[in-house]
Structure formats: structure tokens, C-alpha cells
Scaffold this active site. Structure first.
Site, PDB file in Angstrom:
ATOM      1  N   ARG A  32     -14.839  22.010  11.688  1.00 53.89           N
ATOM      2  CA  ARG A  32     -16.245  21.692  11.403  1.00 53.89           C
ATOM      3  C   ARG A  32     -17.153  22.767  11.999  1.00 53.89           C
ATOM      4  NH1 ARG A  32     -15.254  15.332  12.935  1.00 53.89           N
ATOM      5  NH2 ARG A  32     -14.999  14.579  10.807  1.00 53.89           N
TER       6      ARG A  32
ATOM      7  N   ARG B   2     -14.563   6.409  19.662  1.00 52.66           N
ATOM      8  CA  ARG B   2     -13.105   6.527  19.549  1.00 52.66           C
ATOM      9  C   ARG B   2     -12.434   5.852  20.732  1.00 52.66           C
ATOM     10  NH1 ARG B   2     -15.352  11.447  17.950  1.00 52.66           N
ATOM     11  NH2 ARG B   2     -14.872  12.086  15.823  1.00 52.66           N
TER      12      ARG B   2
ATOM     13  N   ALA C 205      -2.484  11.397  14.976  1.00 57.31           N
ATOM     14  CA  ALA C 205      -3.870  11.587  14.513  1.00 57.31           C
ATOM     15  C   ALA C 205      -4.747  10.387  14.840  1.00 57.31           C
ATOM     16  CB  ALA C 205      -3.897  11.840  13.017  1.00 57.31           C
TER      17      ALA C 205
ATOM     18  N   HIS D  14     -11.182  14.844  21.803  1.00 60.81           N
ATOM     19  CA  HIS D  14     -11.664  14.680  20.427  1.00 60.81           C
ATOM     20  C   HIS D  14     -12.603  13.476  20.473  1.00 60.81           C
ATOM     21  CE1 HIS D  14     -11.982  14.146  16.168  1.00 60.81           C
ATOM     22  NE2 HIS D  14     -11.328  13.000  16.190  1.00 60.81           N
TER      23      HIS D  14
ATOM     24  N   THR E 234     -13.640   8.840   7.822  1.00 56.79           N
ATOM     25  CA  THR E 234     -13.474  10.270   7.514  1.00 56.79           C
ATOM     26  C   THR E 234     -11.987  10.511   7.283  1.00 56.79           C
ATOM     27  OG1 THR E 234     -12.909  11.267   9.654  1.00 56.79           O
ATOM     28  CG2 THR E 234     -15.215  10.644   9.329  1.00 56.79           C
TER      29      THR E 234
ATOM     30  N   ASP F 139     -12.582  19.244  14.687  1.00 54.26           N
ATOM     31  CA  ASP F 139     -13.863  19.629  15.279  1.00 54.26           C
ATOM     32  C   ASP F 139     -14.028  21.143  15.217  1.00 54.26           C
ATOM     33  OD1 ASP F 139     -14.118  16.806  17.042  1.00 54.26           O
ATOM     34  OD2 ASP F 139     -12.118  17.618  16.772  1.00 54.26           O
TER      35      ASP F 139
ATOM     36  N   HIS G 115     -14.315  32.841  14.351  1.00 53.45           N
ATOM     37  CA  HIS G 115     -13.332  32.367  15.339  1.00 53.45           C
ATOM     38  C   HIS G 115     -14.081  31.730  16.488  1.00 53.45           C
ATOM     39  CE1 HIS G 115     -10.146  34.186  13.090  1.00 53.45           C
ATOM     40  NE2 HIS G 115     -10.929  35.221  12.936  1.00 53.45           N
TER      41      HIS G 115
ATOM     42  N   LYS H 230       0.850  -1.212   0.000  1.00 51.41           N
ATOM     43  CA  LYS H 230       0.000   0.000   0.000  1.00 51.41           C
ATOM     44  C   LYS H 230       0.879   1.253   0.000  1.00 51.41           C
ATOM     45  CE  LYS H 230      -3.802   2.572   0.865  1.00 51.41           C
ATOM     46  NZ  LYS H 230      -3.408   3.889   0.425  1.00 51.41           N
TER      47      LYS H 230
ATOM     48  N   SER I 169      -3.596  15.749  17.077  1.00 58.48           N
ATOM     49  CA  SER I 169      -4.460  16.600  16.230  1.00 58.48           C
ATOM     50  C   SER I 169      -5.636  17.144  17.034  1.00 58.48           C
ATOM     51  CB  SER I 169      -4.944  15.837  15.002  1.00 58.48           C
ATOM     52  OG  SER I 169      -5.629  14.675  15.374  1.00 58.48           O
TER      53      SER I 169
ATOM     54  N   PRO J   4      -7.988   6.699  19.955  1.00 58.54           N
ATOM     55  CA  PRO J   4      -8.409   7.959  20.558  1.00 58.54           C
ATOM     56  C   PRO J   4      -7.205   8.885  20.711  1.00 58.54           C
ATOM     57  CG  PRO J   4      -8.340   6.216  22.211  1.00 58.54           C
ATOM     58  CD  PRO J   4      -7.960   5.577  20.919  1.00 58.54           C
ATOM     59  N   VAL J   5      -7.249   9.991  19.986  1.00 57.72           N
ATOM     60  CA  VAL J   5      -6.035  10.768  19.750  1.00 57.72           C
ATOM     61  C   VAL J   5      -5.433  11.349  21.030  1.00 57.72           C
ATOM     62  CG1 VAL J   5      -7.212  12.941  19.148  1.00 57.72           C
ATOM     63  CG2 VAL J   5      -4.981  12.445  18.194  1.00 57.72           C
TER      64      VAL J   5
HETATM   65  P1  NAD Z   1      -6.991   2.804   7.738  1.00 59.24           P
HETATM   66  O1  NAD Z   1      -7.339   1.455   8.254  1.00 59.24           O
HETATM   67  O2  NAD Z   1      -7.416   3.201   6.371  1.00 59.24           O
HETATM   68  O3  NAD Z   1      -5.413   2.999   7.805  1.00 59.24           O
HETATM   69  C1  NAD Z   1      -4.621   2.576   8.862  1.00 59.24           C
HETATM   70  C2  NAD Z   1      -3.277   2.199   8.290  1.00 59.24           C
HETATM   71  O4  NAD Z   1      -2.423   1.885   9.362  1.00 59.24           O
HETATM   72  C3  NAD Z   1      -3.350   0.965   7.358  1.00 59.24           C
HETATM   73  O5  NAD Z   1      -2.772   1.272   6.109  1.00 59.24           O
HETATM   74  C4  NAD Z   1      -2.554  -0.085   8.128  1.00 59.24           C
HETATM   75  O6  NAD Z   1      -1.852  -0.971   7.283  1.00 59.24           O
HETATM   76  C5  NAD Z   1      -1.612   0.799   8.948  1.00 59.24           C
HETATM   77  N1  NAD Z   1      -1.046   0.139  10.116  1.00 59.24           N
HETATM   78  C6  NAD Z   1      -1.684  -0.658  11.013  1.00 59.24           C
HETATM   79  N2  NAD Z   1      -0.799  -1.098  11.942  1.00 59.24           N
HETATM   80  C7  NAD Z   1       0.405  -0.556  11.620  1.00 59.24           C
HETATM   81  C8  NAD Z   1       1.707  -0.648  12.185  1.00 59.24           C
HETATM   82  N3  NAD Z   1       1.929  -1.348  13.287  1.00 59.24           N
HETATM   83  N4  NAD Z   1       2.694   0.018  11.583  1.00 59.24           N
HETATM   84  C9  NAD Z   1       2.477   0.743  10.454  1.00 59.24           C
HETATM   85  N5  NAD Z   1       1.283   0.868   9.879  1.00 59.24           N
HETATM   86  C10 NAD Z   1       0.260   0.218  10.454  1.00 59.24           C
HETATM   87  O7  NAD Z   1      -7.524   3.850   8.830  1.00 59.24           O
HETATM   88  P2  NAD Z   1      -7.785   5.405   8.592  1.00 59.24           P
HETATM   89  O8  NAD Z   1      -9.180   5.609   8.187  1.00 59.24           O
HETATM   90  O9  NAD Z   1      -6.668   5.981   7.803  1.00 59.24           O
HETATM   91  O10 NAD Z   1      -7.674   5.935  10.097  1.00 59.24           O
HETATM   92  C11 NAD Z   1      -6.453   5.920  10.790  1.00 59.24           C
HETATM   93  C12 NAD Z   1      -6.642   6.495  12.187  1.00 59.24           C
HETATM   94  O11 NAD Z   1      -6.961   7.888  12.116  1.00 59.24           O
HETATM   95  C13 NAD Z   1      -7.807   5.828  12.944  1.00 59.24           C
HETATM   96  O12 NAD Z   1      -7.440   5.625  14.283  1.00 59.24           O
HETATM   97  C14 NAD Z   1      -8.904   6.880  12.865  1.00 59.24           C
HETATM   98  O13 NAD Z   1      -9.841   6.760  13.911  1.00 59.24           O
HETATM   99  C15 NAD Z   1      -8.075   8.133  12.954  1.00 59.24           C
HETATM  100  N6  NAD Z   1      -8.761   9.360  12.534  1.00 59.24           N
HETATM  101  C16 NAD Z   1      -8.498  10.447  13.285  1.00 59.24           C
HETATM  102  C17 NAD Z   1      -9.115  11.656  13.006  1.00 59.24           C
HETATM  103  C18 NAD Z   1      -8.814  12.851  13.884  1.00 59.24           C
HETATM  104  O14 NAD Z   1      -9.502  13.861  13.820  1.00 59.24           O
HETATM  105  N7  NAD Z   1      -7.796  12.766  14.702  1.00 59.24           N
HETATM  106  C19 NAD Z   1      -9.991  11.734  11.918  1.00 59.24           C
HETATM  107  C20 NAD Z   1     -10.210  10.606  11.134  1.00 59.24           C
HETATM  108  C21 NAD Z   1      -9.583   9.407  11.468  1.00 59.24           C
END
Ligand code: NAD
Length: 318
Positions: free
Chosen positions: A154, A91, A121, A178, A232, A151, A171, A42, A146, A124-125
Site C-alpha cells: 500500500r 485486529r 494471514a 500489522h 479487504t 502495508d 522501495h 463453501k 504475512s 492479529p497476524v
Molecule cells: P471470512 O469470514 O470471509 O473467512 C474465514 C473463513 O474461515 C470462513 O470461510 C470460515 O468458514 C473459515 N473458518 C472459520 N473457522 C475455521 C476452522 N476452525 N477451520 C477451518 N476454517 C475455518 O474472513 P476473511 O475476510 O477471509 O478474513 C480471514 C482472516 O484474514 C481474518 O482474520 C482477517 O482479519 C485476515 N486478513 C488479514 C490480512 C493481512 O494483511 N494479513 C488482510 C485481510 C484480512
């Protein structure tokens, strides 16, 4: 150090990581971009695909599929790896799974000799940002979650839409976890320096219930999007680019990120979403808003929920 250029490494090139890489490339924020994922195909495929867009990019970015050794010279490492929310999952449900994954990832980053800033990111962040700080041994200002950056975006978008004003002139902050216990800081929300109540005075068609609904839509936005398309990613990707730019360009910008509290807002030893000044050294300082009584109570509740969730998990991983 001669000829050093900015390098960003992304760990996890799923929906969020690859959207971030795409947005970073399109905005020409860094000279070097390394993609790392446990799913090597990937990350390699993304590097190839993104490279093919370079003739159309605003500036040159060297992009490659790499390994943790490439983190050594990275200025910023962005972690978006791990499990994401499934429909119906909060989360906080992800905490154990992702803390375990993070221990391994952070060990590998630090073994490379990395000495920059880590942005988190993955959800739970707030809890995972705390975990990265603990696992990495980096100073607190160089670990940034992040937080409520998305939020807040948004919130500003929906308020701008409602009042028909450019969102960049709105503002208003969302602070706290989060997640489900986050809160809007209405007491400091303004449009071009005018409080919301001043703005709506003597104007027809604005109602408190609409404002309440705007916040509910902010808080529940992820659930609404996940229900429709499974994940998202564009909004957070752009938020992460904004944060990366604030760091690399030493902007001293105020962004709502997950920052470590040492007495601010009456709390200690927690990473949580608050406005903070961000520059080349990471978090320069937390901005302390004078919250109303009700806002402070909601913030206290958010802190309590986070602490309660992280205690059994994190303090077993030391
Ligand atoms: P996803 O499943 O599409 O991608 C996760 C990636 O992590 C995959 O490509 C996977 O192969 C990789 N991965 C898993 N274990 C790993 C490891 N040990 N080493 C390296 N890579 C590894 O998920 P996503 O939709 O991209 O979401 C990722 C994270 O971001 C989730 O926890 C999601 O909840 C979070 N997120 C946060 C926010 C925010 O506002 N902070 C917003 C959206 C999503």
C-alpha cells in the site's frame, strides 16, 4: 519423492482464502491446490468454480476440496481461517477468538505428518504466527506471517501514485505490527536509488504533510476499505501469492513478513513485520535496517504492544 509436485493447502476459503486461490491459479504458481474449510460447502463450491476456469489458466493446477490429511504432502499451508475484523474492531480485538480456532487447526495440520512451511494471514497476524510456531513445533524459519507485506505494498502504491513513478521502482518499507502501531521507514525509502528528499529537491508541489498523510492512509487502509465493502481481500491475496512464489521458486526475495526476532532490532521472542530474505526453506534471514532514533522508538513501542496483548492469551494456551 519421484514425480513430486508443489502442493499448497489453504485453510479457510472465505474472502481472503478464495481470493488467494483465484490469484494462485491465475499466476500458475503451484501444480496442486487443496481447499479446506470448516464450511465444507463453501470450500467444495470454490473448488468446483475454480476448476471451471482451468481451460483459461496459464498452466495446469489440480484443485480439490480436501481434508487435513491432504496437508501431509503439502509444501506450503496457508492459514486464512478465522474471524475477520468487523467495522470498528481492531485486529488485536480478534486475538482470543482466533488463537482458540488456531490451536485446533494447527493440531490437525501437524497430525497429518506435514513437514513444510506454514504461512499465516489471519489477524492479529503477528500474534497468530507466534501461536502457530508454538503449537506446531516447526522451526522458526518455517513459520511466516504475512506481516506488513500488504502495508508495504500500500505504501509503495501510494508513493508511486504521488510521485507519478511506477510503484515497482519505489522501495520503502512498513515494519512493526500489522496494525495500528506499524511504522514507515522513511530513513530508507527511495525511488530508483534516490532518497525521497533528493527526489523532491528543486521540484515544486511536494509537501511533507502529503507524505505524512500517505502513511496515515496506509495505516488506516483496512478501516477505510472495511467501512466501504466489509472486508479487504484482493491486496492480501496477491501478497500471499507473491510470498508463496518466493518460497516455491526459491527466490531469496526480500519481503516484509512477520519473522521471529532473536536479537535483531534489539528484540527477542516475537514475530513482527520486518524485511526478510525468503526462499525454499522459509525465512533465510532478517534484514536489519539501520533505523533512525525515532523509528527505533516506534518499533520498540510496536513490540511492547504486541507482547502485552499476547501474553495473557498465548501463555494460557501452552
Ligand atoms: P471470512 O469470514 O470471509 O473467512 C474465514 C473463513 O474461515 C470462513 O470461510 C470460515 O468458514 C473459515 N473458518 C472459520 N473457522 C475455521 C476452522 N476452525 N477451520 C477451518 N476454517 C475455518 O474472513 P476473511 O475476510 O477471509 O478474513 C480471514 C482472516 O484474514 C481474518 O482474520 C482477517 O482479519 C485476515 N486478513 C488479514 C490480512 C493481512 O494483511 N494479513 C488482510 C485481510 C484480512
Amino acid at each position: 519423492m519421484l514425480n513430486r509436485v508443489n502442493r499448497v493447502a489453504v485453510i479457510g476459503t472465505g474472502f481472503v482464502g478464495s481470493s488467494y486461490a483465484f490469484a494462485l491459479l491465475n499466476q500458475g504458481i503451484t501444480e496442486e491446490l487443496v481447499l479446506i474449510d470448516v464450511n465444507k460447502d463453501k470450500a467444495e463450491g470454490d473448488a468446483m468454480d475454480l476448476n471451471h476456469g482451468l481451460p483459461f489458466a496459464p498452466s495446469r493446477t489440480k484443485i480439490w476440496f480436501g481434508s487435513y490429511a491432504d496437508c501431509q504432502n503439502a509444501d506450503v499451508v496457508v492459514i486464512t481461517a478465522g474471524a475477520n475484523q468487523k467495522p470498528g474492531e481492531t485486529r488485536l480485538d480478534l486475538v482470543e477468538k482466533n488463537t482458540r480456532i488456531f490451536k485446533g487447526i494447527v493440531e490437525e495440520i501437524m497430525e497429518s505428518g506435514f513437514d513444510g512451511i506454514i504461512i499465516v494471514a489471519t489477524n492479529p497476524v503477528d500474534i497468530l504466527t507466534y501461536a502457530v510456531w508454538k503449537f506446531s513445533g516447526l522451526p522458526k524459519n518455517r513459520v511466516i506471517g504475512s506481516g506488513t507485506i500488504l502495508d508495504t505494498a500500500r505504501f509503495r502504491f501510494l508513493l508511486g501514485d504521488y510521485f507519478d513513478v511506477d510503484t515497482r521502482n519505489v522501495h520503502a518499507y512498513i515494519i512493526g505490527e500489522h496494525g495500528d502501531t506499524e511504522l514507515p521507514v522513511w530513513s530508507h525509502a527511495d525511488i530508483a536509488g534516490t532518497t525521497i528528499s533528493e527526489w523532491t529537491k528543486n521540484k515544486q508541489g511536494y509537501h511533507q504533510k502529503d507524505l505524512d498523510e500517505i502513511f496515515v492512509n496506509v495505516r488506516d487502509a483496512a478501516y477505510q476499505i472495511i467501512e466501504r465493502k466489509g472486508a479487504t481481500f484482493y491486496g492480501i491475496a496477491m501478497g500471499l501469492v507473491r510470498l508463496t512464489k518466493a518460497i516455491l521458486e526459491n527466490e531469496n526475495s526480500v519481503l516484509t513478513v512477520s519473522a521471529y526476532l532473536e536479537g535483531e532490532y534489539g528484540h527477542n521472542d516475537i514475530f513482527i513485520g520486518v524485511p526478510a530474505v525468503v526462499n525454499r526453506n522459509g525465512i533465510r534471514e532478517v534484514v536489519q535496517l539501520d533505523l533512525s532514533k525515532g523509528e527505533q522508538e516506534k518499533f520498540n513501542h510496536s513490540v511492547q504492544v504486541l507482547k502485552k496483548t499476547m501474553e495473557p492469551v498465548l501463555f494460557n494456551n501452552d
